[in-house]
Motif scaffolding. Structure first.
Motif, mmCIF file in Angstrom:
data_model
loop_
_atom_site.group_PDB
_atom_site.id
_atom_site.type_symbol
_atom_site.label_atom_id
_atom_site.label_comp_id
_atom_site.label_asym_id
_atom_site.label_seq_id
_atom_site.Cartn_x
_atom_site.Cartn_y
_atom_site.Cartn_z
ATOM 1 N N GLY A 18 0.809 -1.206 0.000
ATOM 2 C CA GLY A 18 0.000 0.000 0.000
ATOM 3 C C GLY A 18 0.842 1.255 0.000
ATOM 4 N N TYR A 19 2.036 1.179 0.567
ATOM 5 C CA TYR A 19 2.922 2.353 0.604
ATOM 6 C C TYR A 19 3.369 2.734 -0.801
ATOM 7 N N TRP A 20 3.839 1.748 -1.564
ATOM 8 C CA TRP A 20 4.362 2.019 -2.896
ATOM 9 C C TRP A 20 3.326 1.840 -3.998
ATOM 10 N N LYS A 21 2.133 1.315 -3.632
ATOM 11 C CA LYS A 21 1.096 1.058 -4.637
ATOM 12 C C LYS A 21 1.654 0.156 -5.739
ATOM 13 N N GLY A 37 12.247 -1.024 0.835
ATOM 14 C CA GLY A 37 11.809 -0.271 1.995
ATOM 15 C C GLY A 37 10.431 0.332 1.773
ATOM 16 N N GLY A 38 9.550 0.149 2.755
ATOM 17 C CA GLY A 38 8.173 0.612 2.622
ATOM 18 C C GLY A 38 7.200 -0.510 2.333
ATOM 19 N N THR A 39 7.729 -1.681 1.895
ATOM 20 C CA THR A 39 6.858 -2.834 1.668
ATOM 21 C C THR A 39 6.656 -3.657 2.931
ATOM 22 N N SER A 40 7.375 -3.331 3.994
ATOM 23 C CA SER A 40 7.151 -4.023 5.257
ATOM 24 C C SER A 40 5.690 -3.919 5.656
ATOM 25 N N GLY A 41 5.142 -5.003 6.152
ATOM 26 C CA GLY A 41 3.751 -5.024 6.580
ATOM 27 C C GLY A 41 2.762 -5.349 5.477
ATOM 28 N N SER A 42 3.244 -5.462 4.234
ATOM 29 C CA SER A 42 2.352 -5.813 3.124
ATOM 30 C C SER A 42 1.780 -7.204 3.332
ATOM 31 N N PRO A 43 0.501 -7.400 2.998
ATOM 32 C CA PRO A 43 -0.033 -8.755 3.077
ATOM 33 C C PRO A 43 0.596 -9.647 2.019
#
Length: 271
Positions: A153-156, A191-197
């Motif tokens: 969701g961070y990087w779409k 970086g920023g994809t942490s927490g992605s399902p």
């Protein structure tokens, strides 16, 4: 950890990595249910048996908590929070609304790397107001070879590959995670994809949460996790990416999405 973005220099580097990473192709997976945090990604998830009138829940990493990373052995339960999350449109190009947490139901970086936020809206509220259904959180162990989509969701951006196998223990700095998911090469998460399902592409259901990668080929250091087998043998896999399983979460939640670590079948670490 492929976690948070500190300063413009890292943000620029991460953006470059995003542009040059292989373009994902997901035939059925969309950004529905994905959320963007200030420093990570996440998703609105629901165990199959949880009613739609229960307070909705956002899944992310423990290391994505707004106050910083939990210490090894630390378990957070019922901590107040007013963190906000942007709900994404199915194509990921815009926000369809913002939801707000009331508390951190559960978070830890011990044995796993998860945070669970309870929201002020119910699942039914979110579906009615924003037309966003939750992603189902399965309660069965994932299988090697399963095709997966890591939905950031961070990087779409959606990163597609498959599960290579499972790691007895994944060591990173002072943290130890058990039975972690190892991806095959090709999931170029950043970086920023942490927490992605981690979504099973065959079912559209959540089987894990993205959390780390070995960035520099180092041994068991921060941003360079190593694999430790049952005999204590250490293996370093440069550039490999990892996630944490989530199948154990439903057994620890009540029908109102409250944590109950004493429920039968619950194996999440206790405070």
């Amino acid at each position: 950890m492929i976690r948070r973005l500190v300063g413009a220099a890292i943000a620029v580097t991460a953006t470059f990595a995003l542009v040059t990473a292989p373009e994902a192709s997901a035939a059925t997976t969309t950004f529905t249910g994905a959320v963007a945090l200030s420093n990570c990604s996440g998703s609105v998830v629901k165990p199959a048996a949880t009613p739609m009138d229960a307070p909705a829940m956002v899944l992310s990493n423990g290391h994505c908590l707004e106050e910083g990373m939990p210490e090894p052995g630390q378990v957070i339960v019922g901590q107040a929070s007013n963190r906000s999350f942007d709900l994404l449109s199915p194509d990921g190009q815009s926000s369809v609304g913002t939801v707000t947490a009331t508390k951190v139901v559960y978070a830890t970086m011990t044995d796993t790397d998860i945070s669970l936020y309870q929201l002020s809206d119910t699942y039914a509220d979110i579906q009615q107001k924003y037309h966003v259904p939750p992603l189902e959180l399965v309660n069965s162990h994932p299988q090697a070879g399963t095709p997966i989509d890591v939905v950031s969701g961070y990087w779409k951006q959606i990163y597609s590959c498959s599960i290579d196998g499972f790691v007895h223990e994944l060591h990173e700095n002072n943290w130890v995670w058990k039975d972690s998911i190892r991806y095959v090469p090709g999931c170029e998460t950043i970086g920023g994809t942490s927490g992605s399902p981690v979504v099973d592409r065959n079912t559209g259901k959540v089987i894990g949460v993205n959390n780390t990668s070995n960035d520099n080929g180092e041994r068991c250091t921060l941003n360079n996790p190593c694999e430790v087998d049952e005999a204590g043998n250490v293996t370093v896999r440069p550039n490999y990416k990892y996630g944490e399983e989530t199948y154990g979460i439903p057994a620890c939640l009540t029908s109102a999405n409250e944590i109950d670590l004493n429920q039968q079948g619950c194996t999440l670490p206790k405070p």
